[in-house]
Design a protein around this motif. Sequence first.
Motif, PDB file in Angstrom:
ATOM      1  N   ARG A  11       0.428  -1.371  -0.207  1.00 35.64           N
ATOM      2  CA  ARG A  11      -0.347   0.336   0.325  1.00 35.64           C
ATOM      3  C   ARG A  11       1.062   1.645   0.215  1.00 35.64           C
ATOM      4  O   ARG A  11       1.773   0.974   0.245  1.00 35.64           O
ATOM      5  N   LYS A  12       0.502   2.078  -0.948  1.00 35.49           N
ATOM      6  CA  LYS A  12       1.282   3.580  -0.937  1.00 35.49           C
ATOM      7  C   LYS A  12       0.327   4.871   0.138  1.00 35.49           C
ATOM      8  O   LYS A  12       0.892   5.623   0.602  1.00 35.49           O
ATOM      9  N   VAL A  40      -4.781  18.716 -12.497  1.00 34.18           N
ATOM     10  CA  VAL A  40      -4.978  16.647 -12.747  1.00 34.18           C
ATOM     11  C   VAL A  40      -4.922  15.840 -12.650  1.00 34.18           C
ATOM     12  O   VAL A  40      -4.775  14.516 -11.994  1.00 34.18           O
ATOM     13  N   GLU A  41      -2.943  16.151 -11.888  1.00 27.67           N
ATOM     14  CA  GLU A  41      -2.510  15.132 -11.495  1.00 27.67           C
ATOM     15  C   GLU A  41      -2.870  15.122  -9.748  1.00 27.67           C
ATOM     16  O   GLU A  41      -2.574  14.275  -9.063  1.00 27.67           O
ATOM     17  N   GLU A  42      -3.094  15.621  -8.585  1.00 24.71           N
ATOM     18  CA  GLU A  42      -3.689  15.515  -7.733  1.00 24.71           C
ATOM     19  C   GLU A  42      -4.772  15.184  -7.539  1.00 24.71           C
ATOM     20  O   GLU A  42      -4.974  14.231  -6.975  1.00 24.71           O
ATOM     21  N   LEU A  43      -5.537  15.275  -8.602  1.00 22.45           N
ATOM     22  CA  LEU A  43      -7.156  14.371  -9.190  1.00 22.45           C
ATOM     23  C   LEU A  43      -7.144  12.892  -9.144  1.00 22.45           C
ATOM     24  O   LEU A  43      -7.411  11.916  -8.949  1.00 22.45           O
ATOM     25  N   LYS A  48      -6.640   7.537  -6.708  1.00 15.60           N
ATOM     26  CA  LYS A  48      -5.510   6.318  -6.799  1.00 15.60           C
ATOM     27  C   LYS A  48      -5.920   6.509  -5.731  1.00 15.60           C
ATOM     28  O   LYS A  48      -5.671   5.056  -4.620  1.00 15.60           O
ATOM     29  N   ASP A  49      -5.726   7.413  -4.179  1.00 13.29           N
ATOM     30  CA  ASP A  49      -6.366   6.619  -2.974  1.00 13.29           C
ATOM     31  C   ASP A  49      -6.829   6.285  -2.325  1.00 13.29           C
ATOM     32  O   ASP A  49      -6.957   5.331  -1.530  1.00 13.29           O
ATOM     33  N   LEU A  53      -8.040   2.860  -1.029  1.00  9.84           N
ATOM     34  CA  LEU A  53      -8.818   2.322   0.912  1.00  9.84           C
ATOM     35  C   LEU A  53      -9.572   1.424   0.407  1.00  9.84           C
ATOM     36  O   LEU A  53     -10.258   0.502   1.262  1.00  9.84           O
ATOM     37  N   GLU A  54     -10.861   1.574  -0.999  1.00  6.69           N
ATOM     38  CA  GLU A  54     -12.047   0.748  -0.951  1.00  6.69           C
ATOM     39  C   GLU A  54     -11.199  -0.475  -0.962  1.00  6.69           C
ATOM     40  O   GLU A  54     -11.853  -1.371  -1.111  1.00  6.69           O
TER      41      GLU A  54
END
Length: 92
Positions: A11-12, A40-43, A48-49, A53-54
């Motif tokens: 996990r990251k 866009v990178e933050e989105l 990804k995060d 979690l899901e």
Amino acid sequence: MSNLIINKKPRKYIPQDLKMEWENLSPILDELLKREINSVEELEQWLKDKSELEAALEEDFAWRYIKMSCDTANENLVKDFQYFATEIPRPR
């Protein structure tokens, strides 16, 4: 017959050994909800995060169900599953 070993993908975003209980998940969910997204990178990182979690939530839910189903006489396993099913919000 050899033992099958499944290596989990590291996990990251969330800790590898995170115990899936509300008090541990609440700060993570709050961080995702409050995180500012200005590019866009933050989105992409937010997605990804959230996905990580899901996946961790779904995996934990599935293992609780499997363990409970394999040992139906074990009240602790039933309680663990019921806790998760009723107290932990799962992604939609």
